[in-house]
Design an enzyme around this catalytic site. Sequence first.
Site, mmCIF file in Angstrom:
data_model
loop_
_atom_site.group_PDB
_atom_site.id
_atom_site.type_symbol
_atom_site.label_atom_id
_atom_site.label_comp_id
_atom_site.label_asym_id
_atom_site.label_seq_id
_atom_site.Cartn_x
_atom_site.Cartn_y
_atom_site.Cartn_z
ATOM 1 N N ASP A 98 0.668 -1.192 -0.057
ATOM 2 C CA ASP A 98 -0.128 -0.055 0.029
ATOM 3 C C ASP A 98 0.930 1.155 -0.046
ATOM 4 O O ASP A 98 1.477 1.563 1.001
ATOM 5 C CB ASP A 98 -0.973 0.105 1.164
ATOM 6 C CG ASP A 98 -2.129 1.195 1.269
ATOM 7 O OD1 ASP A 98 -2.287 1.991 0.094
ATOM 8 O OD2 ASP A 98 -2.450 1.445 2.324
ATOM 9 N N ASP A 325 -1.922 5.730 -5.773
ATOM 10 C CA ASP A 325 -2.185 4.545 -4.529
ATOM 11 C C ASP A 325 -2.217 3.386 -4.973
ATOM 12 O O ASP A 325 -3.116 2.923 -6.021
ATOM 13 C CB ASP A 325 -3.416 5.193 -3.745
ATOM 14 C CG ASP A 325 -3.623 4.269 -2.758
ATOM 15 O OD1 ASP A 325 -3.139 3.426 -2.482
ATOM 16 O OD2 ASP A 325 -4.738 4.670 -2.066
#
Length: 451
Positions: A98, A325
């Site tokens: 992440d 992201d």
Amino acid sequence: MGAHLLFLLLSLFSLALATVAGAGIGAGESTFQYLKLPLLHNRPFPSQILSSDSTRLISLHRRRAQLPVTSGSASGTGQYFVEFHLGTPPQRLLLVADTGSDLVWVTCSACRNCSERVPHSAFLARHSASFAPVHCYDEKCKLVPHPRRVACNHTRLHSPCRYEYFYSDGSVTSGFFATETTAFNASSGLPVRFKNVKFGCGFRASGPSITGPSFNGAQGVLGLGRGPISLATQLGRRFGNKFSYCLMDYTLAPTPRSYLVIGDSQGGGATNGSRMSFTPLIHNSVSPTFYYIGIESVNIEDTKLPISPSVWAIDELGNGGTVMDSGTTLTFLAQPAYTRIVNEFKRRVKLPQPAELTPGFDLCINVSGLPNPNPNLPKITFRFAGGSVFAPPTGNYFLDTAPDVKCLALQPVASPAAFSVIGNLMQQGFTFEFDRDQSLLGFSRHGCSQP
Ligand SMILES: *[C@@H]1O[C@H](CO)[C@@H](O)[C@H](O)[C@H]1NC(C)=O
Ligand SMILES: *[C@@H]1O[C@H](CO)[C@@H](O)[C@H](O)[C@H]1NC(C)=O
Ligand SMILES: *[C@@H]1O[C@H](CO)[C@@H](O)[C@H](O)[C@H]1NC(C)=O
Ligand SMILES: *[C@@H]1O[C@H](CO)[C@@H](O)[C@H](O)[C@H]1NC(C)=O
Ligand SMILES: *[C@@H]1O[C@H](CO)[C@@H](O)[C@H](O)[C@H]1NC(C)=O
């Protein structure tokens, strides 16, 4: 012969350096310039992507207002996982990769009296000789947000550093901040170990993005954000403060391998640097975790859409902007831009629509009756700050939501305070290199398939 012997000696030497010294890896740098971690992918259902991505982003505004330490989120579906080895001897864990959060954490059991063992804990601290809880009075403990009510008694020997880490959808994980030894396979093929890597030994996790089916069985999150406790920051210094990945199209069969590379991907042969395009990474002090980039303009085919630059800008309060992201699947665009883009797609796509609306998507087509089940669809291109052009293939933004149904996989960001997100679906098939020292994001269509 001589060369072989020399190589063997060098290998043993760097192996010893890496395992014994850990932090002294610089000396062996010429032998391994980067770490390569295979990325795995669980193929999600589109409806799951939609619900987890949406809950992730809906409360961004609230998060900013309330939480002292910002974090992104690991929404559970459409994720890329990475194998992570922690402890002595190493325990194998599967974590969500992440770029939108900092903390590395694993579900963990650190109790001495293990009748109260945490169910399903993945990492067993008592089986590791190198596990060391951080004391609450330790400087390192200031790096994590703490639960309220917990005061530190610095005279007590065992007073662990408790943390409570929030994700944007309100999901929260808590536990003890600790240090451990991590193990990797370096590019040279040799194992390397790093001591004193800071991570969260997580006892509790709640909320949609980090528990239950949407977490896809992951055992924690590998935070790669810009903040001080992310893995990219902790290990990055030894590897030129760069990391890169290429997320392969997971609808292909057989699914190609993707890699997360910590270090210089060019040195690693991941891409030919001269063919990389670059855009500056923008720092936002309100959300120091995120990798922001600037969007200058958007084209659909040769039409430049009339979107005011202010739609993409980060304002004085730190709101807005666009984040890269890996932990969000779909792409979320500020409402005024979203509306223009969808309208332009609708104007150009003259194909039949499905009989029923697909909830959550504004433009879908029914390809079943078409001569070509993969019709030519309009191409979107983003012109990034600095002039580089990101031109993803249509498969990166038209998602198969049902047999014969393709939907435009873009979502509006309704709150003016929230930011736009380039999600992992849009990133597929490109090598992205996060050069944190130079504050540059490099991207290239090349280099994904290289070993
Ligand atoms: C261990 O846990 C049990 C059950 O929770 C408790 O009764 C016992 O007092 C604990 N022992 C120690 C040494 O903490
Ligand atoms: C701190 O810990 C010490 C040693 O365990 C104890 O004597 C003291 O009462 C504690 N202080 C507070 C404020 O809890
Ligand atoms: C290194 O690679 C070997 C063989 O592929 C694998 O079995 C092992 O788990 C890997 N170790 C680490 C630390 O990634
Ligand atoms: C890298 O790309 C440049 C320009 O496209 C080319 O001239 C060069 O041969 C490439 N180098 C390698 C090692 O592929
Ligand atoms: C798509 O169109 C075909 C006719 O070409 C129709 O039979 C089918 O029901 C449609 N599917 C959907 C989901 O609307």
